[in-house]
Design an enzyme around this catalytic site. Structure first.
Site, PDB file in Angstrom:
ATOM      1  N   GLY A 255      88.743  44.972 -27.249  1.00 55.51           N
ATOM      2  CA  GLY A 255      88.311  45.066 -28.638  1.00 55.51           C
ATOM      3  C   GLY A 255      87.616  46.378 -28.979  1.00 55.51           C
ATOM      4  O   GLY A 255      87.420  47.260 -28.132  1.00 55.51           O
ATOM      5  N   HIS A 256      87.203  46.474 -30.231  1.00 54.68           N
ATOM      6  CA  HIS A 256      86.606  47.705 -30.744  1.00 54.68           C
ATOM      7  C   HIS A 256      85.238  47.977 -30.112  1.00 54.68           C
ATOM      8  O   HIS A 256      84.531  47.067 -29.703  1.00 54.68           O
ATOM      9  CB  HIS A 256      86.513  47.668 -32.266  1.00 54.68           C
ATOM     10  CG  HIS A 256      85.709  46.534 -32.809  1.00 54.68           C
ATOM     11  ND1 HIS A 256      85.799  46.122 -34.104  1.00 54.68           N
ATOM     12  CD2 HIS A 256      84.783  45.712 -32.249  1.00 54.68           C
ATOM     13  CE1 HIS A 256      84.979  45.123 -34.323  1.00 54.68           C
ATOM     14  NE2 HIS A 256      84.338  44.862 -33.210  1.00 54.68           N
TER      15      HIS A 256
END
Length: 329
Positions: A255-256
């Site tokens: 994820g980010h």
């Protein structure tokens, strides 16, 4: 922007065991004049082949193998377990690496290596293309992108605007790099992987989920390999980072805002939620899941299907959901 392809093709090689020993800097034991035309695993090797034994426990397989030679470790003993008296061996510290080098040498790298820009590729006039780059049909290279020397972009790959790709990288078919992705040198991205897409970030406003814009980037260090059909998201504001030497299996999601350390091993279907940090030499086994904002120390091993919901100090091995140290589990 197009340039003609140049083909570099080599023929298969036949070598003596003596020559192969020199190639891998090994110690020759036996007849160095034996001719070798291919390198195969011990269960498939035949006359004229060289094979390898990584572990002495499997040396007994050489007793019935018709292979003409073998690459073995430094503590290999031909008499225990017994093997054919006339078998020629090359002793090296790392049999697998030596075998791979020999196999590549004998194959002559028969696969064509093109360089240039195929006329069916699109390369922006503002892109900078290095020396010896191969850009295959149906590749897209966006505005102000930079492609380093010796890099290969295979059919259907997409390189977004302002991406920077280092030297000797390989982007396999249908991989997509969104804008502003940075790859260092010798990075390999396998088919179907998407790098630098938006993170899964929303906030509630007036009873609706409103998307948080992701204006950051993704940075990938040198010697990273990313398997097929992975997704690694860009950061919200700054950078998601993958440390040098890290290897990522197929079907992994990162994820980010994550900061993945150096020389990590992330196995198939592992998932790392946003804003996590991992140390160096971390291992995540298959289907491991990491909660957002989690910190994982150096040399941690996360077992298969583990659910990590808290920080893990360096050196621990955890298992289960929720994940706890292995002995407690």
């Amino acid at each position: 922007m197009s340039a003609p392809f140049r083909e570099e093709r080599k023929s298969p090689v036949v070598a003596t065991v003596e020559q192969l020993a020199a190639l891998v800097r090994g110690r020759l034991v036996g007849d160095g004049k034996v001719s070798i035309h291919s390198a195969r695993p011990v269960n498939e090797a035949g006359p004229g082949d060289i094979t390898f034994i990584e572990n002495e426990r499997y040396a007994k397989l050489l007793r019935t193998s018709p292979a003409s030679a073998a690459i073995v470790g430094p503590h290999f003993k031909q008499s225990k377990p017994p093997v054919a008296d006339d078998l020629t061996v090359i002793e090296v510290d790392d049999p697998i690496s030596a075998f791979v080098a020999v196999r590549k040498h004998l194959s002559g790298d028969q696969k064509a290596r093109w360089s240039g820009i195929h006329p069916q590729a699109y390369v922006s006039p503002t892109a900078k293309i290095g020396e010896g780059v191969a850009i295959y049909p149906f590749v897209y290279v966006g505005e102000d992108a930079e492609i380093g020397d010796g890099t290969t972009l295979l059919p259907g790959s997409v390189i977004g605007d302002r991406c920077r790709i280092g030297q000797d990288c390989t982007i396999h078919p249908n991989a997509v790099l969104y804008a502003d992705v940075v790859l260092a040198d010798r990075v390999e991205i396998h088919a179907g992987t998407v790098l630098g897409g938006d993170g899964f970030g929303y906030r509630q406003a007036e009873g609706r989920h409103v998307k948080i814009p992701h204006t950051g980037r993704l940075e990938v260090g040198s010697d990273v390999e990313i398997g097929s059909n992975c997704t690694i998201d860009r950061a919200t504001f700054e950078a998601t980072r993958i440390g040098e030497g890290t290897k990522i299996d197929n079907l992994v999601m990162i994820g980010h805002n994550n900061q993945i350390g150096r020389h990590n091993l992330l196995c198939g279907q592992a998932g790392v939620a946003g804003s996590c940090t991992t140390g160096d030499y971390v291992v995540m086994a298959g289907k491991a899941g990491i909660k957002d904002k989690t910190q994982i120390g150096d040399k941690v091993v996360v077992g298969a299907q583990a659910g990590v919901h808290r920080n893990i100090p360096s050196g621990q091995q955890v298992l289960g959901a929720p994940a706890v140290p292995v002995r407690e589990q």
